[in-house]
Write an enzyme that holds these catalytic residues in place. Structure first.
Site, PDB file in Angstrom:
ATOM      1  CE  LYS A 265      -3.762   2.068   2.635  1.00 50.71           C
ATOM      2  NZ  LYS A 265      -4.795   2.348   3.775  1.00 50.71           N
TER       3      LYS A 265
ATOM      4  CE  LYS B  69      -6.315   1.826  -0.746  1.00 47.41           C
ATOM      5  NZ  LYS B  69      -6.888   1.967   0.653  1.00 47.41           N
TER       6      LYS B  69
END
Length: 334
Positions: free
Chosen positions: A203, A257
């Site tokens: 992320k 992400k």
């Protein structure tokens, strides 16, 4: 290494297989289906509530009753899983994110209602403190520092209350070190060995999260930034280390992400580990495309399906996307 067939024009004409719809379908390498979609939903207090989110055209916060209706529609379209995110009343937020471990918080209420009314769809719940903290960070703060180990203790309790509410997938998005192993051990010990973990393994500290922070009410509250725990956008080798650690600690699935700006990372993760790999087409990606579509700069249907197909082509097994309902409808129409 793949060996390519030699040849040259005019003996080889690449356009032959592109000439007809049936032949294009026959030779297509990657296919997108509703089975590949996870639909993120924002839940809010109240009854009969649907609050549009200005920075995410077409997306709204839904009260639990409305969320249940929406999830049933998603199930009927063949979408296998939904992901829940809360808009927490600022009055119950505090520095410790106490509401995160309340077994009757919005996520737990919505999970129980969905599993009761629409039991044949998966429910993924986010594990992080940012929807619940007054400072907007994913972890606990000591001065200006986001502390790791103390945060993990709270995340473990948060995961347990969500599992008790009936969620199918725990998705730690906090990027604290060691949290996957701690959550896995607690779930197994607590009788939730069947609950899966989809780790937000890679992320990034991205500029594409702004509309999401509007949706959960943290943009204005956020103190500083998240670069001490989310990844530097310039790194890909580090992403592989993060994925390896999370798999060793018990993650069943991993996520990259944001999505489209990091398709190279998705490809490296899939090729290196050959595990179920997902990407999140995040709020900024959605808002960018939806805004261009709304202004007539992009063709709606083709843009939606092409953007999602790109994830599958990069090796992703599935995509979290706010376009999930519309994409499933388009795919059903053929």
């Amino acid at each position: 290494m793949k060996t390519f067939v030699s040849g040259s024009y005019p003996t080889v004409r690449m356009r032959r297989n592109r000439a007809d719809d049936w032949s294009r379908r026959l030779v297509r390498e990657v296919r997108l289906s509703a089975d590949d979609l996870i639909w993120p939903l924002f839940v809010v207090d109240g009854k009969g509530v649907s609050e549009p989110i200005a920075s995410m055209p077409g997306v709204a916060r839904l009260s639990v009753d409305r969320a249940v209706e929406a999830v049933a529609a998603a199930r009927d379209l063949g979408i296998p899983c939904v992901a829940l995110f809360p808009y927490t009343d600022p009055a119950v937020k505090d520095e410790q994110g106490t509401e995160a471990v309340n077994g009757d918080n919005l996520v737990c209420q919505a999970t129980r209602a969905i599993k009761r009314e629409v039991p044949d769809i998966g429910v993924l719940t986010d594990v992080a403190l940012d929807p619940y903290t007054s400072h907007g960070h994913d972890g606990l703060m000591r001065g200006a520092e986001i502390v790791n180990d103390e945060t993990v203790e709270v995340l473990v309790t948060q995961a347990l209350v969500q599992a008790a509410a009936g969620c199918d997938i725990i998705a730690p998005s906090d990027m604290m070190d060691g949290r996957v192993g701690a959550i896995r051990a607690a779930l197994d010990e607590g009788g939730f060995a069947h609950v899966r973990i989809m780790s937000y393994a890679a992320k990034y500290a991205s500029a594409f999260y702004g509309p999401f922070r509007d949706a959960i009410g943290t943009r204005k509250a956020l103190i500083g930034d998240k670069r001490t725990y989310q990844m530097d956008p310039g790194n890909t080798d580090e992403a592989l280390r993060e994925v390896a650690l999370d798999l060793q600690e018990g993650a069943d699935m991993v996520m990259v992400k944001p999505g489209m700006p990091y398709l190279d990372v998705c490809r490296r993760v899939k090729e290196t580990f050959a595990v179920p790999t997902y990407a999140y087409q995040v709020s900024g990606e959605y808002a960018m495309l939806a805004g261009a579509i709304g202004n007539g700069w992009l063709e709606r249907e083709r843009t939606i399906l092409e953007s999602l197909t790109a994830f599958r082509r990069a090796g992703c097994d599935g995509i979290l996307t706010y376009f999930a309902i519309e994409a499933a409808q388009l795919l059903r129409k053929g």
